[in-house]
Design a protein around this motif. Structure first.
Motif, PDB file in Angstrom:
ATOM      1  N   ALA A 126       0.818  -1.217   0.000  1.00 13.89           N
ATOM      2  CA  ALA A 126       0.000   0.000   0.000  1.00 13.89           C
ATOM      3  C   ALA A 126       0.848   1.261   0.000  1.00 13.89           C
ATOM      4  CB  ALA A 126      -0.923  -0.001   1.223  1.00 13.89           C
ATOM      5  N   CYS A 127       2.081   1.166   0.488  1.00 13.70           N
ATOM      6  CA  CYS A 127       2.943   2.351   0.545  1.00 13.70           C
ATOM      7  C   CYS A 127       3.401   2.705  -0.860  1.00 13.70           C
ATOM      8  CB  CYS A 127       4.157   2.080   1.422  1.00 13.70           C
ATOM      9  SG  CYS A 127       5.342   3.440   1.389  1.00 13.70           S
ATOM     10  N   PRO A 128       3.150   3.921  -1.313  1.00 10.22           N
ATOM     11  CA  PRO A 128       3.592   4.288  -2.665  1.00 10.22           C
ATOM     12  C   PRO A 128       5.098   4.123  -2.867  1.00 10.22           C
ATOM     13  CG  PRO A 128       1.955   5.848  -1.901  1.00 10.22           C
ATOM     14  CD  PRO A 128       2.283   4.969  -0.720  1.00 10.22           C
ATOM     15  N   HIS A 147       6.802   1.839  -1.202  1.00 13.98           N
ATOM     16  CA  HIS A 147       7.047   0.439  -0.836  1.00 13.98           C
ATOM     17  C   HIS A 147       8.128   0.284   0.212  1.00 13.98           C
ATOM     18  CE1 HIS A 147       4.185  -0.570  -3.833  1.00 13.98           C
ATOM     19  NE2 HIS A 147       4.960  -0.320  -4.867  1.00 13.98           N
ATOM     20  N   PRO A 204      -1.113  10.054   5.378  1.00 12.68           N
ATOM     21  CA  PRO A 204      -2.430   9.630   5.868  1.00 12.68           C
ATOM     22  C   PRO A 204      -2.410   8.102   6.006  1.00 12.68           C
ATOM     23  CG  PRO A 204      -2.541  10.088   3.527  1.00 12.68           C
ATOM     24  CD  PRO A 204      -1.129  10.360   3.936  1.00 12.68           C
ATOM     25  N   LEU A 245      -3.361   4.321   4.004  1.00 12.04           N
ATOM     26  CA  LEU A 245      -2.202   3.688   3.363  1.00 12.04           C
ATOM     27  C   LEU A 245      -1.818   2.429   4.137  1.00 12.04           C
ATOM     28  CD1 LEU A 245      -0.177   6.886   2.428  1.00 12.04           C
ATOM     29  CD2 LEU A 245      -1.095   5.233   0.826  1.00 12.04           C
ATOM     30  N   ARG A 267       3.981   6.216 -16.316  1.00 10.86           N
ATOM     31  CA  ARG A 267       3.952   6.081 -14.851  1.00 10.86           C
ATOM     32  C   ARG A 267       5.163   5.360 -14.289  1.00 10.86           C
ATOM     33  NH1 ARG A 267      -0.501   6.444 -11.904  1.00 10.86           N
ATOM     34  NH2 ARG A 267       1.007   6.731 -10.242  1.00 10.86           N
ATOM     35  N   ASN A 304       0.520  14.333 -10.893  1.00  7.47           N
ATOM     36  CA  ASN A 304      -0.645  13.620 -10.327  1.00  7.47           C
ATOM     37  C   ASN A 304      -1.774  14.569  -9.910  1.00  7.47           C
ATOM     38  OD1 ASN A 304      -0.023  14.571  -7.707  1.00  7.47           O
ATOM     39  ND2 ASN A 304       1.345  12.849  -7.329  1.00  7.47           N
ATOM     40  N   GLY A 335      -1.874  16.709  -7.546  1.00  6.65           N
ATOM     41  CA  GLY A 335      -1.913  17.131  -6.144  1.00  6.65           C
ATOM     42  C   GLY A 335      -2.295  15.999  -5.226  1.00  6.65           C
ATOM     43  N   ARG A 336      -1.279  15.255  -4.806  1.00  4.35           N
ATOM     44  CA  ARG A 336      -1.557  14.161  -3.868  1.00  4.35           C
ATOM     45  C   ARG A 336      -0.664  14.314  -2.658  1.00  4.35           C
ATOM     46  NH1 ARG A 336      -4.626   9.531  -5.783  1.00  4.35           N
ATOM     47  NH2 ARG A 336      -5.331   9.931  -7.900  1.00  4.35           N
ATOM     48  N   GLU A 337      -0.291  13.207  -2.069  1.00  4.24           N
ATOM     49  CA  GLU A 337       0.433  13.245  -0.807  1.00  4.24           C
ATOM     50  C   GLU A 337       1.944  13.350  -1.036  1.00  4.24           C
ATOM     51  OE1 GLU A 337      -1.064  13.302   2.248  1.00  4.24           O
ATOM     52  OE2 GLU A 337      -2.894  13.531   1.063  1.00  4.24           O
ATOM     53  N   ASP A 354       3.371  10.179  -2.310  1.00  7.49           N
ATOM     54  CA  ASP A 354       3.134   9.946  -3.740  1.00  7.49           C
ATOM     55  C   ASP A 354       4.181  10.676  -4.576  1.00  7.49           C
ATOM     56  OD1 ASP A 354       0.658   8.344  -3.707  1.00  7.49           O
ATOM     57  OD2 ASP A 354      -0.181  10.128  -2.759  1.00  7.49           O
ATOM     58  N   ARG A 404      10.685   6.702  -9.010  1.00  2.51           N
ATOM     59  CA  ARG A 404      10.488   5.996 -10.285  1.00  2.51           C
ATOM     60  C   ARG A 404      11.138   6.766 -11.428  1.00  2.51           C
ATOM     61  NH1 ARG A 404       5.336   4.487  -8.046  1.00  2.51           N
ATOM     62  NH2 ARG A 404       4.483   6.484  -8.686  1.00  2.51           N
TER      63      ARG A 404
END
Lengths: 466, 436
Positions: free
Chosen positions: B45-47, B49, B86, B90, B387, B405, B407-409, B412, B419
């Motif tokens: 779940a962790c972007p 990882h 959050p 996550l 991506r 994206n 506007g995310r965390e 992210d 990447r």
């Protein structure tokens, strides 16, 4: 209502729960409080010529956040004068006539010294004598304790000396620090012992301080091997008690000791033939009060099982322990995972792949893939897939909700599947599974009559080799 | 790096940490509670990882420094992510303990425990021993995406320069996170650690005219520029008494804003709106309203953020749209959804006293500014990338974070940057890019 009264080697007991000879039975004030809490008996802290103890004396093994999975000590026998101990025994017996007080004794290995000690202990009013042939530290260096208990001839000799004068039942306390505990048990029986108690503590070094390089317990920069006890030693004790009780040349009334802290432990020792049980570490951890549930829990269990007295189930498990060669080779069980209970931790999967027989899979492939062989994703392939996946923080407004999993708790992709044709029925997955009853072992009829290794080799004419 | 920063004592006092640090004993108990799942759902779940059971069991074994290193291996902003993620949606949201009728493992707080210990002991982020390569990459923007990209490229032996337009580096990590979650000083501490890896950070704004020079000087350019200005309210009454949410948050965090009015109206109901509303309360406002033109089920704020705002005493006005502002009074119209499912403004009016109005209705894309960087494709104001590699339609440009994206965390953005770093390294022919 279950009746916990029992008679042990002729001694009437209000219940089978005794305190072992140890710090909790150091003095009369303690023993009387223990009796008030419900203990049926106490084996007094070993009486002999007073010694000088060191500081510190105990160390323990913690496990996964739990304290004192195992405890060791380098404390010696009582450091109080013999006459003080005996006077207190007399006082306790005067005030608690129905409770059992056993005097644990350890003196110099001389006939006259033992005779004198036995007489004095019995004159004080003790209900029986326990010969401490087991203490593995300190006293053994002075020719006592396990120095006696490790040599069957000495054990027999001293038992005989004691029996020459004893008027009360004599228990010999066995050391586990010996290749085969039955050798000393047999010697004690040969010497006329009325009962046995086992096991004493196990030689141990619990750990080493990684800053000072001194093993624990630390006595001014040095340590010494100590006697190990507590929950960690229960399986060893259970095995030793069983082996003594199953040996006709050893068997005597047994007061079982070793990691007993609950009614469940007590029931298990009674099932392998113990007459009473002795407790120390659990009391050192939580106090005398633990006996309340030992009594209550054992009574409740007996009621549920329809046992009205301890004799109704004592030794019931003894015939169920056998040599490996008598086990049925044609009995097959396989693991079954209740998918509705699975939480998706996949511990069974990795345990099976790395520690067992590679038959619990997460890829949900079922059936032949390559010829007759099922080909499965190896564990690290799943990890690599996870690590190279693209995950984003789900924002309620921007992202669709996660796909519903139906009635399963865990996502289907995380619920492992057992390849029952490959499963050897080893139990490992069910042992690591953190959810009660999620993985159960189910019998699979193989359509063959029971056959043991002994029967099979006899049939084939093979001479057993090892 | 830019100017030294001294926290304002009054702000520090008014914004005590929401979740205090775990004590060693509490961390040990919690770490022991972790089941050590295989191929764990929290890690998935962790972007970025982060190998969660691995770092947690290192805490349990007493190897706290190793725990922090394993976090940093996956996420160079592990310290701030531990505070601002959050986690409820996550790692902790995916913890198997939920299925076992137990509270999830406090992964965020354990991560913070490890990272606080690491920085508290003055340890350095380990850099893999790689030969220094004659390759240079520019990261434009000094926020989490660029920092994540820069650190990962450093690990591959690439020389990296981060260009940041503000006084302090770190982007929204430094200027945009509620102070009770992440202090400016903590963000800066992390940036210093990244600089110690050999990442150059220059406080210099890159304008359109600078890209040609960047292209000549650098082998690749990573765009981690975030989003543009916050949307304006565009209602009659002008800008008097209006302060956008990000300015408010940056202002109080740097000690430049020490109070707002007695009455505050925050417009919008995303996580930034919540932060601005709670901050207004802490800065002394008596009445703080969040005005949202839809209902609670449609807010973009996380549920736990909403709950937090309620606890702080923030009031919510649902189904209201500001239509005019005049002399400290915000005039709102009632809204509703018609049969066609569209939002419509009704006749009913509500007046709300608001000395200060704080719009928190999103940031505008940087499309206009960037679209002229030749050949970079945009869609809906966002840079279009592959991506997996962060590659844009221009071979020399990669991108990640909010500009991609929307506007995310923080986490992210770090994941995007990481990447992209691997994408850049592969494009530049750097072998042996670490896995995981």
């Amino acid at each position: 209502m279950a009746n916990l009264k029992t008679t042990f080697a002729g001694i009437e007991c209000i219940n089978p729960f005794w305190l072992a000879s140890a710090p909790p039975t150091n003095c009369g004030e303690q023993v009387m409080r223990a009796f008030d809490a419900g203990w049926g008996g106490a084996v007094w802290k070993t009486i002999g010529e007073p010694i000088t103890n060191v500081s510190s004396r105990y160390s323990s093994v913690d496990w996964a956040g739990q304290r004192m999975m195992g405890l060791n000590n380098i404390e010696l026998i009582s450091d109080r004068p013999i006459e003080v101990n005996l006077a207190e025994i007399a006082e306790v017996k005067r005030r608690y006539p129905k409770h059992v007080v056993i005097a644990s004794l350890m003196v110099e290995s001389r006939r006259d010294v033992w005779h004198e000690m036995v007489k004095r202990a019995e004159d004080a009013g003790s209900d029986g004598l326990e010969l401490n042939f087991g203490c593995p530290h300190g006293m053994s260096e002075r020719g006592m304790g396990s120095a006696v208990g490790q040599v069957p001839e000495y054990a027999q000799m001293i038992t005989e000396w004691v029996k020459e004068v004893a008027r009360t039942p004599v228990l010999v306390k066995l050391t586990p620090n010996i290749t085969d505990i039955r050798l000393v048990a047999r010697a004690a029986k040969q010497g006329g012992a009325d009962a046995l108690s086992a096991i004493n503590t196990i030689n141990s070094i619990t750990g080493i301080d990684l800053n000072t390089f001194t093993p624990r317990p630390n006595v001014d920069g040095k340590s010494s091997h100590g006697g190990y006890c507590g929950p960690a030693v229960k399986p060893i004790a259970l095995n030793m008690v069983q082996s003594v009780m199953a040996d006709p040349a050893s068997v005597l009334p047994m007061s079982a000791i070793g990691g007993i802290g609950s009614w469940r432990d007590a029931a298990e020792f009674l099932l392998v033939g113990a007459g009473t049980v002795q407790v120390c570490t659990a009391v050192m951890h939580y106090g005398y009060r633990i006996v309340e549930d030992m009594i209550d829990g054992l009574s409740q269990w007996m009621d549920e099982k329809g046992f009205s007295t301890l004799d109704d189930f004592r030794g019931l498990s003894l015939p169920r322990v056998t040599e490996w060669k008598h086990l049925n080779l044609n009995y097959k069980i396989v693991a079954q995972i209740d998918e509705s209970l699975c939480i998706g931790c996949d511990l069974c999967h990795i345990a099976c792949w790395d520690g067992a027989h590679q038959c619990i899979h997460t890829d949900r492939v079922s059936g032949p893939v390559d010829g007759h062989v099922e080909v499965h994703r190896k564990p690290m392939e799943a990890v690599h897939a996870t690590m190279s996946s693209i995950a984003v923080t789900r924002i309620p407004k921007m992202d669709p909700p996660a796909v519903s999993q139906g009635h399963y708790k865990a996502p289907l992709a995380r619920i492992p599947r057992v390849d029952e044709t490959e499963c050897v029925g080893c139990n490992l997955c069910s042992l690591v599974c953190p959810v009660e009853d999620c993985i159960t072992m189910k019998e699979v009829p193989v359509g063959l009559a029971p056959e043991t290794w002994e029967e099979r080799t006899a049939k084939l004419g093979i001479v057993e080799q090892c | 790096m830019g100017t030294a920063f001294t926290p304002h004592a009054g702000i520090t006092a008014r914004f005590p940490e929401l979740k205090p640090a775990l004590t060693p004993q509490a961390a040990m108990v919690e770490a022991n509670r972790c089941l050590n799942c295989f191929d764990a759902p929290c890690t998935a779940a962790c972007p970025t990882h982060i190998d969660v059971p691995r770092f947690i069991k290192k805490i349990a074994s007493g190897n706290v420094a190793g725990s922090a290193r394993s976090i940093l291996e996956a996420n160079v902003l592990g310290g701030s992510c531990a505070r601002v993620c959050p986690v409820e949606v996550l790692c902790e949201g995916s913890c198997v303990m939920h299925h076992r009728a137990e509270k999830p493992i406090m992964i965020g707080r354990l991560q913070r425990y490890a990272m606080d210990n690491f920085y508290g002991r003055g340890l350095q982020i380990p850099v893999r021993q790689r030969p220094e390569l004659p390759l240079r990459v520019a990261c434009v923007g000094g926020g989490p995406a660029s920092l994540g990209c820069a650190a990962e490229l450093r690990q591959a032996g690439v020389q990296v320069t981060v260009f940041d337009k503000r006084d302090l580096a770190g982007g929204l990590n430094t200027y945009g996170v509620a102070e009770y979650k992440l202090r400016v000083s903590e963000s800066l501490r992390e940036i210093e650690a990244i600089q110690s890896m050999g990442v150059e950070i220059l406080q210099r704004e890159i304008g359109l005219e600078d890209f040609a020079a960047l292209e000549r000087e650098f082998d690749a350019i990573f765009l981690g520029v975030g989003l543009g200005e916050m949307h304006r309210l565009r209602i009659p009454g002008g800008d008097a008494g209006v302060m956008d949410a990000l300015d408010l948050i940056a202002g109080y965090k740097t000690g430049e804003i020490l109070s707002v009015g007695r009455t505050v109206a925050v417009i919008g109901c995303g996580n930034t709106a919540i932060d601005a509303a709670v901050a207004s309360k802490r800065l002394g406002a008596d009445e703080v309203h969040i005005v949202y033109r839809r209902g609670p089920e449609e807010m973009s704020a996380f549920g736990f953020e909403y709950e937090h705002a309620l606890q702080e005493g923030v009031k919510f006005l649902w189904w209201r749209q500001p239509i005019a502002l005049e002399a400290g009074t915000l005039l709102c119209a009632e809204t509703s959804i018609n049969e066609a499912g569209e939002l419509v403004v009704g006749e009913m009016r509500t007046q709300l006293t608001a000395e200060v109005v704080v719009p928190a209705i999103g940031q505008s894309p940087l499309a206009e500014w960037l679209s002229s960087v030749k050949g970079i494709q945009f869609a809906k104001g966002r840079v279009v990338v592959d991506r997996a590699t962060g590659a844009t339609s221009h071979a020399k440009y990669f991108a990640g974070g909010d500009c991609v994206n929307g506007g995310r965390e923080v986490v992210d953005a770090v994941a995007d940057g990481k990447r992209a770093a691997r994408g850049i390294a592969a494009a530049l022919g750097v072998m042996e890019v670490a896995h995981g």
